[in-house]
Design an enzyme around this catalytic site. Sequence first.
Site, PDB file in Angstrom:
ATOM      1  N   CYS A 272       3.636  -4.946   6.362  1.00 51.19           N
ATOM      2  CA  CYS A 272       3.228  -4.637   5.155  1.00 51.19           C
ATOM      3  C   CYS A 272       4.391  -4.038   4.284  1.00 51.19           C
ATOM      4  CB  CYS A 272       2.008  -3.262   5.110  1.00 51.19           C
ATOM      5  SG  CYS A 272       0.412  -4.065   5.425  1.00 51.19           S
TER       6      CYS A 272
ATOM      7  N   HIS B 268       0.808  -1.152   0.053  1.00 53.20           N
ATOM      8  CA  HIS B 268      -0.153  -0.143   0.074  1.00 53.20           C
ATOM      9  C   HIS B 268       0.841   1.172   0.093  1.00 53.20           C
ATOM     10  CE1 HIS B 268       0.752   1.115   4.276  1.00 53.20           C
ATOM     11  NE2 HIS B 268       0.559  -0.258   4.478  1.00 53.20           N
TER      12      HIS B 268
END
Length: 422
Positions: free
Chosen positions: A337, A319
Amino acid sequence: MGLWRRMALVVVSVVATPLVLGGCTTERKALVRLAEREVPAPELTLTPADRSRDVPVSAEVTAQVTGGKVVVVRIADDKGMLVRAERREDSSAWVPTVALRPRSTYTVEATAVGDSGRTTTRTTTFTTMPTSTKPQVTSTLYVADGRTYGTAMPVTIGFDPPVARAARADVQRRLFVTTNPPQPGVWSWLDDGSQVYYRAPDFWRPGTTISVRAALEGLPIGENLVGDADRTATFRIGRQVALEVDNATKQMRVLRDGKVIRRIPVSLGKPSTPTSSGKMVIMEKHQRTTFDTRGEPNGGYVVNVADAQRLTWGGEFIHGAPWSVSDQGHRNVSHGCTNVSPANADWLMKVTQVGDLVTFTGTEVRLEAGNGWTAWNTSWEQFVKGSALPVPAGPRPGPPATPRPGAVAGGSPTPGPTASTD
């Protein structure tokens, strides 16, 4: 269900060649009559047996023959309407294309022909059971009808509750996959029975059409559970795209058709919350979403993110992360992440598809089986060991391509756990 290719239609017609003896004398006609008496007609047995009651709506029709072959099978409901069915690849049974109706009567008529041309026809009538009151196993098919996906996505079915080991063979027999052009594969179960994957030895070829049916409605699953529904989808395989992330360099390589089209600096999970190493598949994509990890281990925060692509059920995403741009390419600061810049995150969203293969190397922990769609995270030899049915000798993986091709594949997931890392 093991390895599946094309299934034939329920009605199969064969023109039998009658036995003919030359000449037309009385003696020769007598020999013909004698031969007919000495050559027995084929023996034919149908299942469900005649007058059977409380037959599951998932019932299949079997026609066992000795001394010949089955040439016609017709299934009709109590109004005389034909029931469409498809023959199994090994001709062991005919499977209705939709589940039968509860509390309904069906009639099967089958004909077999022997080598001599003599025929046998049998009829059986059975009645299905009422709608089951047993708890259902909820199944989820992670592909959507009419969608175009990529080349790495296994056909994935999830089960809640997980399917017990003793019941997996019965379930697997009711899972059907066809590919055009043919590219046969194998079903393989996670150890806990929560998911089953179907894939070929190599990634799907672009342009392949795949049809899948999980024919589980009313299927007895063990002694106390039944299947919930028949689920079907036909989808197409699109282009090849792959992402490769190397923790040593803190760089992502983006490949299309095997060629690098961009290198992107990344920041991965810090040592206390490391990113997993292994082969993942993009599961879903969000223009905007909220990561709410309150109550989760190592969590407790709420953050809005843009251009997020899920990789695992446990919450690993790619992201946009404007707060870590200065760290990207240099050090790991996330909760697991893959952080990229907003501009690169926006670009990736336009390039990737659900199902693209994403490979991580060099991190502190390995990807756990079942944490996402992990069918590619094991060798083909290990993968086939997860089948609940015998796997016949079949295709093996081809030699590695040079340059190594990327991969994209298809799945349209239902939402998984909402917890995410950043």
